[in-house]
Design a protein around this motif. Structure first.
Motif, PDB file in Angstrom:
ATOM      1  N   HIS A  11       6.830 -11.514  10.176  1.00  0.00           N
ATOM      2  CA  HIS A  11       6.271 -10.286   9.478  1.00  0.00           C
ATOM      3  C   HIS A  11       6.340  -8.869  10.242  1.00  0.00           C
ATOM      4  O   HIS A  11       6.356  -8.864  11.461  1.00  0.00           O
ATOM      5  N   GLY A  48      -2.516 -20.429   6.727  1.00  0.00           N
ATOM      6  CA  GLY A  48      -0.999 -20.435   6.684  1.00  0.00           C
ATOM      7  C   GLY A  48      -0.750 -18.771   7.413  1.00  0.00           C
ATOM      8  O   GLY A  48      -0.010 -18.240   6.829  1.00  0.00           O
ATOM      9  N   TRP A  54      -1.663 -11.188   6.980  1.00  0.00           N
ATOM     10  CA  TRP A  54      -3.057 -10.964   6.022  1.00  0.00           C
ATOM     11  C   TRP A  54      -4.441 -10.949   6.938  1.00  0.00           C
ATOM     12  O   TRP A  54      -5.098 -10.395   6.337  1.00  0.00           O
ATOM     13  N   ASP A  72      -3.463 -21.932  10.599  1.00  0.00           N
ATOM     14  CA  ASP A  72      -2.505 -22.420  10.145  1.00  0.00           C
ATOM     15  C   ASP A  72      -2.315 -24.024  10.837  1.00  0.00           C
ATOM     16  O   ASP A  72      -2.881 -24.465  11.837  1.00  0.00           O
ATOM     17  N   VAL A 103      -4.651 -26.818   5.460  1.00  0.00           N
ATOM     18  CA  VAL A 103      -5.281 -26.129   4.305  1.00  0.00           C
ATOM     19  C   VAL A 103      -6.139 -27.632   3.642  1.00  0.00           C
ATOM     20  O   VAL A 103      -7.042 -27.516   2.954  1.00  0.00           O
ATOM     21  N   GLY A 116      -1.270 -16.919   1.504  1.00  0.00           N
ATOM     22  CA  GLY A 116       0.078 -16.196   0.992  1.00  0.00           C
ATOM     23  C   GLY A 116       1.108 -17.250   1.206  1.00  0.00           C
ATOM     24  O   GLY A 116       1.409 -17.612   2.401  1.00  0.00           O
TER      25      GLY A 116
END
Ligand SMILES: C[S@@+](CC[C@H](N)C(=O)[O-])C[C@H]1O[C@@H](n2cnc3c(N)ncnc32)[C@H](O)[C@@H]1O
Length: 229
Positions: A11, A48, A54, A72, A103, A116
């Motif tokens: 990122h 994640g 984010w 994550d 998740v 995302g």
């Protein structure tokens, strides 16, 4: 040597000294298009997180979340990403907390959950959305890749293995993304149009930007939505 060197940043993340991490993906323009709810005082989870873009965005003073957890699943990709996350957190003086978690195993209770570009990577997307719902009392912010060819068909659809490398399961069109969220028990409150993916300075992005799609200007690939429990 700069503290940022020697890391393969995923990122582009802004740092307090005015520089930013040289990542492959610049999500800052996308952040301006997210249909944010009021985050003041909220307890937030970023699912994640990778390098944490984010999670840091949720924490921004102007968005005002009270507490942010970045999570994550354990993987070789994520152990490298976690080192980058920790470095960005230190350089930003951030108080985002990190939790290793899949998740499908989210515990706790959150007012807002952000996810995302993860839905496309799980083989049971509706199960993942249900898993988030049982841990969320407020809003889901979902950002995911959408299939441009399927956008032309007015039905809720998904493409299997859209990237042809076995790393993406289902890539929906915008109608399909909305329907998957509804089938998992959420009410969709807002949905964006197709958003352009923006490449950052890192090599993986330069690779993407050399593809014929990029050269033809086909860059819109994502969609964001906000849903409520
Ligand atoms: C394409 S990256 C997206 C990173 C970031 N969320 C973003 O928006 O740029 C996908 C991320 O999803 C994570 N992921 C994949 N499967 C997951 C799962 N089952 N549970 C939690 N995270 C997962 C990966 O480890 C990776 O960090």
């Amino acid at each position: 040597m700069s503290a940022l060197a020697g890391h393969d940043w995923w990122h582009v993340i802004d740092l307090p000294d005015g520089t930013s991490t040289p990542g492959g993906w610049d999500l800052r323009p996308t952040a301006e298009r997210i249909p944010w709810p009021d985050l003041r005082g909220a307890r937030c989870l970023d699912v994640g997180t990778a390098d944490g873009f984010w999670a840091f965005e949720l924490e921004l003073e102007r968005r005002g979340a009270a507490e942010v957890v970045a999570s994550d699943r354990p993987s070789p990709f994520q152990s490298r990403a976690r080192r980058r996350f920790e470095l960005a957190r230190e350089l930003r003086g951030s108080s985002v907390r990190y939790e290793e978690c899949d998740v499908f195993e989210i515990a706790g209770s959150y007012d807002v959950v952000f996810m995302g570009y993860v839905l496309q990577m799980v083989r049971d997307p509706i199960g993942a959305l249900e898993s988030i719902r049982q841990a969320c009392t407020g809003h889901l912010l979902l950002l995911d890749t959408v299939s441009l060819p399927l956008e032309a068909i007015p039905a809720p659809l998904a493409r299997l293995d859209a990237r042809h490398d076995g790393r993406e399961w289902f890539v929906f069109n915008r109608r399909g993304l909305r329907r998957a969220v509804e089938l998992a028990g959420w009410r969709v409150m807002a949905q964006t149009g197709v958003l352009p993916d923006v490449a950052g300075p890192a090599p993986q992005a330069q690779h993407a930007s050399r593809s014929w799609k990029y050269r033809l200007g086909v860059r819109g690939r994502a969609c964001a939505l906000r849903a409520s429990v």
